[in-house]
Motif scaffolding. Structure first.
Motif, PDB file in Angstrom:
ATOM      1  N   SER B 100       0.810  -1.216   0.000  1.00  0.00           N
ATOM      2  CA  SER B 100       0.000   0.000   0.000  1.00  0.00           C
ATOM      3  C   SER B 100       0.845   1.269   0.000  1.00  0.00           C
ATOM      4  CB  SER B 100      -0.942   0.004   1.209  1.00  0.00           C
ATOM      5  OG  SER B 100      -0.183   0.005   2.392  1.00  0.00           O
ATOM      6  N   SER B 101       2.160   1.152   0.109  1.00  0.00           N
ATOM      7  CA  SER B 101       2.930   2.391   0.187  1.00  0.00           C
ATOM      8  C   SER B 101       3.480   2.835  -1.162  1.00  0.00           C
ATOM      9  CB  SER B 101       4.040   2.279   1.232  1.00  0.00           C
ATOM     10  OG  SER B 101       4.897   1.214   0.942  1.00  0.00           O
ATOM     11  N   LEU B 102       3.060   2.163  -2.242  1.00  0.00           N
ATOM     12  CA  LEU B 102       3.431   2.630  -3.578  1.00  0.00           C
ATOM     13  C   LEU B 102       2.162   3.020  -4.331  1.00  0.00           C
ATOM     14  CD1 LEU B 102       6.078  -0.069  -4.507  1.00  0.00           C
ATOM     15  CD2 LEU B 102       6.514   2.361  -4.331  1.00  0.00           C
ATOM     16  N   ASN B 103       2.213   4.165  -4.992  1.00  0.00           N
ATOM     17  CA  ASN B 103       1.069   4.637  -5.759  1.00  0.00           C
ATOM     18  C   ASN B 103       0.809   3.685  -6.927  1.00  0.00           C
ATOM     19  OD1 ASN B 103      -0.750   6.000  -7.338  1.00  0.00           O
ATOM     20  ND2 ASN B 103       0.330   7.961  -7.262  1.00  0.00           N
ATOM     21  N   PRO B 104      -0.377   3.047  -6.962  1.00  0.00           N
ATOM     22  CA  PRO B 104      -0.635   2.065  -8.021  1.00  0.00           C
ATOM     23  C   PRO B 104      -0.648   2.665  -9.423  1.00  0.00           C
ATOM     24  CG  PRO B 104      -2.598   2.418  -6.674  1.00  0.00           C
ATOM     25  CD  PRO B 104      -1.469   3.128  -5.996  1.00  0.00           C
ATOM     26  N   ARG B 105      -0.747   3.982  -9.533  1.00  0.00           N
ATOM     27  CA  ARG B 105      -0.816   4.614 -10.850  1.00  0.00           C
ATOM     28  C   ARG B 105       0.528   5.165 -11.318  1.00  0.00           C
ATOM     29  NH1 ARG B 105      -4.790   2.521 -10.794  1.00  0.00           N
ATOM     30  NH2 ARG B 105      -6.947   3.243 -10.786  1.00  0.00           N
ATOM     31  N   MET B 106       1.586   4.867 -10.589  1.00  0.00           N
ATOM     32  CA  MET B 106       2.893   5.353 -11.014  1.00  0.00           C
ATOM     33  C   MET B 106       3.800   4.175 -11.310  1.00  0.00           C
ATOM     34  SD  MET B 106       3.619   8.358  -8.312  1.00  0.00           S
ATOM     35  CE  MET B 106       4.729   9.572  -8.907  1.00  0.00           C
ATOM     36  N   ALA B 114      10.449  10.120  -7.718  1.00  0.00           N
ATOM     37  CA  ALA B 114       9.609  11.165  -7.120  1.00  0.00           C
ATOM     38  C   ALA B 114      10.372  12.121  -6.199  1.00  0.00           C
ATOM     39  CB  ALA B 114       8.410  10.542  -6.402  1.00  0.00           C
ATOM     40  N   ASP B 117      12.207  14.511  -8.294  1.00  0.00           N
ATOM     41  CA  ASP B 117      11.277  15.432  -8.965  1.00  0.00           C
ATOM     42  C   ASP B 117      10.781  16.494  -7.994  1.00  0.00           C
ATOM     43  OD1 ASP B 117      11.539  13.947 -11.233  1.00  0.00           O
ATOM     44  OD2 ASP B 117       9.690  12.809 -10.956  1.00  0.00           O
ATOM     45  N   TYR B 146       9.560   0.274 -16.063  1.00  0.00           N
ATOM     46  CA  TYR B 146       8.331   0.854 -16.590  1.00  0.00           C
ATOM     47  C   TYR B 146       7.106   0.059 -16.176  1.00  0.00           C
ATOM     48  CZ  TYR B 146      11.646   3.552 -19.206  1.00  0.00           C
ATOM     49  OH  TYR B 146      12.682   4.377 -19.531  1.00  0.00           O
ATOM     50  N   ARG B 147       7.300  -0.867 -15.259  1.00  0.00           N
ATOM     51  CA  ARG B 147       6.154  -1.638 -14.788  1.00  0.00           C
ATOM     52  C   ARG B 147       5.510  -0.952 -13.594  1.00  0.00           C
ATOM     53  NH1 ARG B 147       8.127  -7.828 -15.425  1.00  0.00           N
ATOM     54  NH2 ARG B 147       8.212  -7.751 -17.699  1.00  0.00           N
ATOM     55  N   TYR B 148       4.318  -1.428 -13.295  1.00  0.00           N
ATOM     56  CA  TYR B 148       3.584  -0.855 -12.182  1.00  0.00           C
ATOM     57  C   TYR B 148       3.749  -1.724 -10.944  1.00  0.00           C
ATOM     58  CZ  TYR B 148       1.693   2.582 -15.258  1.00  0.00           C
ATOM     59  OH  TYR B 148       1.585   3.649 -16.110  1.00  0.00           O
ATOM     60  N   HIS B 150       1.964  -3.296  -8.891  1.00  0.00           N
ATOM     61  CA  HIS B 150       1.250  -4.554  -8.640  1.00  0.00           C
ATOM     62  C   HIS B 150       1.846  -5.717  -9.415  1.00  0.00           C
ATOM     63  CE1 HIS B 150      -0.923  -4.755 -12.506  1.00  0.00           C
ATOM     64  NE2 HIS B 150      -0.748  -3.459 -12.479  1.00  0.00           N
ATOM     65  N   GLU B 151       2.799  -5.425 -10.298  1.00  0.00           N
ATOM     66  CA  GLU B 151       3.416  -6.522 -11.040  1.00  0.00           C
ATOM     67  C   GLU B 151       4.610  -7.110 -10.294  1.00  0.00           C
ATOM     68  OE1 GLU B 151       3.703  -5.594 -15.401  1.00  0.00           O
ATOM     69  OE2 GLU B 151       2.917  -3.683 -14.717  1.00  0.00           O
ATOM     70  N   ARG B 164      13.348   4.328  -3.108  1.00  0.00           N
ATOM     71  CA  ARG B 164      12.729   5.650  -3.070  1.00  0.00           C
ATOM     72  C   ARG B 164      13.200   6.428  -1.843  1.00  0.00           C
ATOM     73  NH1 ARG B 164       6.364   5.734  -2.474  1.00  0.00           N
ATOM     74  NH2 ARG B 164       6.927   4.786  -0.496  1.00  0.00           N
TER      75      ARG B 164
END
Lengths: 291, 319
Positions: B100-106, B114, B117, B146-148, B150-151, B164
């Motif tokens: 849960s500590s990684l944004n699933p959309r990134m 991040a 950035d 480049y994977r998300y 959940h992979e 990170r």
């Protein structure tokens, strides 16, 4: 390098969603219908010689024949041409108003959900106030004040439709912002804006797509409602709504169905298919739903 | 440890949560300790004793009720928001649940990049290269960038989270149960990675865990927490060889030994953990302590240190 990127860049969440959506037959059929319809209203005027404005002298209220595919209206204009051009207006009003509602409602819901406290109080009470007024009455008053035109209709519908977006965004944001990855972003030093737009909003979008599709359908209906009352898109510009307006005359309603039945039918079909697409999206975006 | 080589000093930090009807949960109650540069301070205690809250309070992720955290001569709990944000470059965190500590959309690359950035470190190419290098360092291949999230498996994700946390070259990382959610087989891998990072980059850890074996493996010093207070703090060997506080003794006696021939006396604690809403008067541990005397019920014990830096908050220590 680029090859690697391309192969891996697909987000399988969206891939799954697309796959599930494609299994939803009614939604797929609706999408096909809507695509064809949008292409038709864009391309037909370029391909065919359509003239929605000229009043053909001596051809008032003519039944469909080989010259006028769907007949003419009571001042002699070609109903088929008006149907196509009216489609452009009605569909555009639908999308632009829904977009306007989304652009207003989503950021406000995001702010209310993220900051809470006084900001939430102000925004959500504003939502309540907007929702407690009967939208149709306000729209009538506003259109009267602004003057009837396609632009003012879009503005008025869009300005009154944002509350649904705001509420939905708010409710989604208050749950997403408690996720650990948002706290992780904060721990990494992300600004409030970055947390909102890069972490919270992308994870709150799914229900908003559904809301958007329903919002388009609702805006098309509202436009035709306003036009039917003579306060929508003003003549001579055609819209499906003001074509149905002609059915206010009893003799047209009974004896000259070609003037309003095509517009009414296509309006219902469009709104239905957008709603079906919304249903399909909702099911496809629901991870628990196995299709 | 004296304060001169302290990287971060926590002074009398309190965190009270307001409950209903004026009740207060004293999650962290008057805690002080210091962390030296490049050391690992283990923080152990049972569930609900305030370990995680302490970790978050130290990083100013939740507002402390009272107290201060001194870093680079400044009390970071009193810094304005913008200055605190800039300091986060140097004070990072690894979370318990890598799911849960990684944004699933990134993508992994975006997630790891991040912090760069956020603080605008380097050019676009430099950021990319640093992210790639650090991902390689934690054991991920370039094609996986480049994977998300959940992979990936739990262990891989936790390595991404660690990447990170260290990419902005922090001095201090709070690790909130970083291996509790991982399989035993992956645990050692992640712990070793964390130790390697520490050796090479000199980062200090506050390592929060309820697993005494893990803490023993990784820590230089260990602090034991009970009901919002630190009851014992000492160098690792001293703590495991001569635990001073009866609570520590009970905890240590519960570590399973992988040998059936060794029979050890288990110290079974009586009763349940008292409610942190209404902690016992005097020593908080007296209700469950086998050595408790009248004094323990009346007076709260102060932390006392011996010359080796071993501190125990117990009236009857060394009796």
């Amino acid at each position: 390098m680029d090859k690697i990127k391309k192969e891996n860049v697909q987000n399988s969440f969206w891939r799954n969603t697309v796959q599930k959506f494609m299994k939803h037959r009614v939604a797929m059929f609706s999408l096909l219908f809507l695509t064809v319809e949008i292409l038709a209203v864009i391309l037909l005027p370029l391909l065919m010689d359509l003239d929605p404005y000229t009043t053909n002298a001596g051809c008032f209220s003519m039944a469909p024949d080989e010259r006028f595919l769907l007949g003419t209206d009571d001042v002699g204009r070609d109903v088929f041409s008006r149907l196509v051009y009216g489609g452009r207006v009605s569909i555009m009003v639908g999308f632009v108003s829904a977009l306007l509602s989304a652009v207003i409602g989503i950021p406000l819901g995001l702010l209310a959900g993220y900051y809470g406290g006084v900001i939430r109080m102000v925004i959500m009470r504003l939502v309540d106030i907007f929702m407690s007024f009967p939208a149709m009455i306000i729209q009538l008053v506003l259109v009267t004040v602004l003057g009837a035109s396609a632009a003012s209709v879009m503005l008025v519908i869009g300005l009154l439709g944002w509350t649904g977006f705001a509420r939905l965004t708010y409710s989604k944001v208050i749950s997403v912002k408690e996720q650990e990855y948002v706290e992780a972003a904060r721990a990494s030093g992300a600004t409030n804006l970055r947390q909102m737009f890069q972490y919270i909003l992308p994870n709150s979008l799914a229900p908003l797509f559904v809301q958007f599709s329903f919002s388009v359908a609702s805006a098309i209906l509202q436009e035709s409602g306003l036009s039917f009352l003579g306060l929508g898109v003003p003549v001579p510009t055609a819209s499906w709504g003001n074509m149905i307006y002609s059915a206010q005359s009893l003799s047209t309603l009974v004896y000259r169905p070609w003037m309003w039945v095509p517009a009414g039918t296509i309006l219902v079909a469009t709104v239905l298919s957008i709603n079906f697409i919304g249903d399909g999206l909702r099911d496809a975006l629901d991870p628990k739903m196995k299709l | 440890m004296n304060d001169s080589n302290a990287l971060l000093t926590v002074q009398n930090v309190k965190k009270y949560f307001k409950g209903t009807k004026g009740c207060q949960v004293k999650a962290v109650d008057d805690v002080s300790f210091a962390v030296a540069k490049g050391e690992t301070l283990g923080l152990v205690g049972e569930s609900g004793c305030g370990k995680s809250t302490l970790g978050r309070t130290v990083l100013n992720l939740v507002n402390a009720t009272e107290g201060g955290v001194i870093y680079e001569g400044r009390d970071i709990l009193k810094l304005p928001q913008t200055e605190m944000r800039m300091l986060r470059k140097k004070l990072q965190m690894v979370f318990q649940n890598p799911y849960s500590s990684l944004n699933p959309r990134m993508t992994v690359l975006e997630a790891v990049r991040a912090p760069l950035d956020i603080f605008g470190i380097g050019t676009k190419e430099e950021r990319f290269e640093r992210s790639r290098d650090i991902l390689k360092y934690v054991g991920l291949d370039e094609y996986q960038m480049y994977r998300y999230p959940h992979e990936f498996s739990g262990g891989q994700r936790q390595r991404i989270v660690i990447a990170r946390a260290i990419i902005s070259e922090p001095d201090f990382v709070v690790c909130d149960e970083p291996v509790s959610a991982l399989d035993v087989s992956v645990r050692a891998q992640v712990l070793n990675l964390m130790q390697d990072i520490q050796k090479e980059r000199g980062v200090a850890y506050l390592f929060i865990s309820h697993d005494l074996s893990v803490v023993k493996h990784i820590s230089d010093r260990i602090a034991v927490m009970y009901l919002g207070k630190i009851v014992e703090i000492s160098p690792r060997e001293t703590l495991y060889d001569q635990p001073g506080h009866p609570y520590t003794q009970a905890l240590l006696s519960a570590i399973p030994i992988p040998d059936t021939d060794i029979v050890r006396e288990r110290i079974i604690l009586k009763g349940d953990l008292p409610s942190p809403m209404n902690p016992p008067a005097g020593c908080r541990f007296h209700t469950r302590c086998r050595f408790a005397v009248e004094e323990c019920r009346m007076k709260e014990p102060k932390m006392r240190f011996d010359e080796s830096g071993h501190g125990v908050a117990c009236h009857r220590w060394k009796e």
